[in-house]
Design a protein around this motif. Sequence first.
Motif, PDB file in Angstrom:
ATOM      1  N   VAL A 158       0.876  -1.168   0.000  1.00  0.00           N
ATOM      2  CA  VAL A 158       0.000   0.000   0.000  1.00  0.00           C
ATOM      3  C   VAL A 158       0.913   1.216   0.000  1.00  0.00           C
ATOM      4  N   ARG A 159       1.009   1.885  -1.137  1.00  0.00           N
ATOM      5  CA  ARG A 159       1.957   3.001  -1.244  1.00  0.00           C
ATOM      6  C   ARG A 159       1.265   4.234  -1.801  1.00  0.00           C
ATOM      7  N   ASN A 160       1.888   5.386  -1.569  1.00  0.00           N
ATOM      8  CA  ASN A 160       1.318   6.649  -2.022  1.00  0.00           C
ATOM      9  C   ASN A 160       1.357   6.757  -3.545  1.00  0.00           C
ATOM     10  N   GLU A 161       0.494   7.630  -4.088  1.00  0.00           N
ATOM     11  CA  GLU A 161       0.342   7.731  -5.532  1.00  0.00           C
ATOM     12  C   GLU A 161       1.504   8.457  -6.215  1.00  0.00           C
ATOM     13  N   ILE A 162       2.268   9.229  -5.463  1.00  0.00           N
ATOM     14  CA  ILE A 162       3.401   9.930  -6.086  1.00  0.00           C
ATOM     15  C   ILE A 162       4.465   8.909  -6.487  1.00  0.00           C
ATOM     16  N   THR A 163       4.808   8.035  -5.565  1.00  0.00           N
ATOM     17  CA  THR A 163       5.770   6.974  -5.851  1.00  0.00           C
ATOM     18  C   THR A 163       5.253   6.079  -6.979  1.00  0.00           C
TER      19      THR A 163
ATOM     20  N   ALA B  54       5.563   7.835 -10.371  1.00  0.00           N
ATOM     21  CA  ALA B  54       6.951   7.940 -10.797  1.00  0.00           C
ATOM     22  C   ALA B  54       7.436   6.591 -11.323  1.00  0.00           C
ATOM     23  N   MET B  55       7.069   5.554 -10.595  1.00  0.00           N
ATOM     24  CA  MET B  55       7.461   4.189 -10.957  1.00  0.00           C
ATOM     25  C   MET B  55       6.934   3.839 -12.352  1.00  0.00           C
TER      26      MET B  55
ATOM     27  N   ARG C  22       8.571   5.856 -15.281  1.00  0.00           N
ATOM     28  CA  ARG C  22       9.900   5.360 -15.591  1.00  0.00           C
ATOM     29  C   ARG C  22       9.819   4.037 -16.346  1.00  0.00           C
TER      30      ARG C  22
ATOM     31  N   ILE D 114      15.590   8.106 -10.765  1.00  0.00           N
ATOM     32  CA  ILE D 114      15.299   8.274  -9.340  1.00  0.00           C
ATOM     33  C   ILE D 114      14.517   9.577  -9.163  1.00  0.00           C
ATOM     34  N   PRO D 115      13.403   9.550  -8.416  1.00  0.00           N
ATOM     35  CA  PRO D 115      12.689  10.810  -8.197  1.00  0.00           C
ATOM     36  C   PRO D 115      13.522  11.730  -7.307  1.00  0.00           C
ATOM     37  N   ILE D 116      13.697  12.967  -7.718  1.00  0.00           N
ATOM     38  CA  ILE D 116      14.492  13.883  -6.891  1.00  0.00           C
ATOM     39  C   ILE D 116      13.662  15.045  -6.359  1.00  0.00           C
ATOM     40  N   ASP D 117      12.491  15.249  -6.911  1.00  0.00           N
ATOM     41  CA  ASP D 117      11.666  16.347  -6.428  1.00  0.00           C
ATOM     42  C   ASP D 117      10.229  16.100  -6.869  1.00  0.00           C
ATOM     43  N   PHE D 118       9.293  16.591  -6.101  1.00  0.00           N
ATOM     44  CA  PHE D 118       7.899  16.480  -6.510  1.00  0.00           C
ATOM     45  C   PHE D 118       7.074  17.572  -5.856  1.00  0.00           C
TER      46      PHE D 118
ATOM     47  N   LEU E   7       5.299  -1.887  -7.842  1.00  0.00           N
ATOM     48  CA  LEU E   7       5.765  -1.831  -6.453  1.00  0.00           C
ATOM     49  C   LEU E   7       5.476  -3.147  -5.740  1.00  0.00           C
TER      50      LEU E   7
END
Lengths: 330, 380
Positions: free
Chosen positions: A80-85, A88-89, A92, A118-122, A255
């Motif tokens: 269960v992970r956040n939508e930003i990750t 990004a996944m 990519r 790799i995500p560096i900013d959002f 993920l």
Amino acid sequence: MDGYLGIDVGSVSTNLVVLDENEEVVAKIYRRTQGKPIEAVQAGLTELEDLLTEPVNVLGVGATGSARHLTGVVVGADAVRNEITAHAMAARHAQPDVRTVLEIGGQDSKVIVLQDGIPIDFAMNTVCAAGTGSFLDHQSSRLGIPIEEFGGIAMTAERGSQIAGRCGVFAESDMIHKQQVGHPTNEIVYGLCQALVRNYLNNLAKGKDILAPIVFQGGVAANEGMKRAFEEALEQEVTIPEHFNVMGAIGSALLAKRIMSRTDNTTHFKGFHSADFEYKTSSFGCAACANSCEIIQIAQEDGSEKGDVLARWGGRCDKWDLAPTSITQA
Amino acid sequence: MAKPSERVITIPRMGTLQLMLEDMFARLDVKYIMPPPSTAKTLEVGVRHSPEFSCLPLKVTLGNFIEAIEAGADTCLMAGGCGPCRFGYYAQVQKEITKDLGYDVDWIVLEPPKKGFISFLRTFKKMAPHRSIRYIWRQVLISFEKARHYDSIEKRLLHNRAYELEVGASEKAYTEAIDILRPAVSKEEIAELAEVALKHMDESVAMDKTKDVLKVGIVGEFFMLLEPVVNFDIEKWLGERGVMVDRAVYTTDWIAPSLANQVGGLSKEEVSKYADKYLSHTVGGDGQQTIAHTVLYVEEGFDGIVHLMPFTCMPETIAKSILPKVSKDLDIPLLTLVVDEQTGKAGFITRLEAMLDMMWARRAAKAGHDDWIPAGAGTH
């Protein structure tokens, strides 16, 4: 066939995908949440299973989106992970050298900056409606144009009408004014796309380096007028991935695959027929302090009065918190 | 000796501030009532009676005062100030509001000593008219010294929590450590018990110090940093997810920003040293400090920065517009969270989760492998 299931339950849309072992999309569903996340997930699962040409042995399930915790309980998710990750996944995955992800959904929007994968900013906007899909939704109904036709109409315009995009209320009065003085509809439609892009770039993406390759995803990417407006504003090419409207679900399946590959655990997936279970959500006010938090409880019907309580949340403190046991501590 | 005053003093809630003031009031024989813990109702009361455009700290602390007055307090003690930040006139605004609401209370506003040391001391005398200024000042200094130790214990909690094997163990040890120090009266006792308390923090909790943890620095406006109710107890949330947290300001740093031996704060020279490249003058409030602490955290090898500010806060809005450049230059993930009365926790959590994922991913990339979710990071 072995595969992974990803589910993204947002406030506007609910998306599900099945990926095969090679991380290719085997089946996908995009449907409206309509304020009923549990029903949306259950109906989505049934539809998804119907789309599968051969039975899939699900090895892992991921849940994301604002209803990710609820979804995780209902289907038995492993990740269960956040939508930003998740976004990004997925971006990519679609374009390995992506530097910028523009994502606009129904009620929120995001910008994600990546470097070497790799995500560096959002940044994420959930406050200003003028920077999300609901802005176009609202104006399209005002214009009497179905949102599906919006993009096509915008593409016929030579130029866009100037419409203030800073605030949904300003935009609307501005738009009505343009209508009343005789601006062609297609120019107004494209002007609205430009206004949304301007709002997005000036608020959300302010101070961020928008570098190519740029991927544009989320439900609003269905609108060609938006792609055009982004490309004109950024003076760069913007790519829309094939599965643009289910990217959150794809990311969440990826993920899940990663998390499962690292443990010996088997999936907690309750099966495509978890649609058959009856879930009951109820709430009560906690009386322990003056916060009077509203506690939400999710139970699976088992014949008893209360049912089998699976999870509880909603308090400011953790007094009542009950985390679903299914979630893998990877 | 004159009779102690009949006043019943109250203060606003702000993290561990009440630990120090309870101690000080006891030393000076001053009666007091602490406001009940801030809740949604406190905020509701504060918001209802505050100017709409003022910032969250004014609204929450007004709620504290009103709840304490309802509970029997007749004197409100509030800090003043003379910076370009609005905080300086909050005491005056709150005084007028309580007057308009018909509360018959006295206000004691503690202006900073640089505005005049004698009048600063006289303010204390107002609280404890039966004590000599000399006696009062000596007790205030001892109380402050004790509060420094309270802060050090809290700092230890923020550092240790990430390593605890059982969730909540460090917090329990923290409560116990505070209780160990609380009865200390003399300077000698304070020094001795503070040591025992810190030792208790380290030794009574099972920790895995070899654990791979992220290091996050929290910067921003002091009230947002110090009061867990308004920041959704972000330090606890992070700590329980294996993040070692450090905070830019502790209660005593805020009380005496110019003194040496700060627990987390920086001296004027240090602020200048670290911030000047990006912001070379004060912008009111903690704006310049926010930049300085960010730069320092990067130098100390932190993995990321969380910047907290109340909506409409001018100094932090300036810092917010400079921080992206700092973040880019120094290659450090940075997340600004703007808090207002209606901010939901879910939006915060989603961003913080993404930030944790991002920091782990960067770490993995630096170590040469492409692994976005580290072992031990858990599922949020």
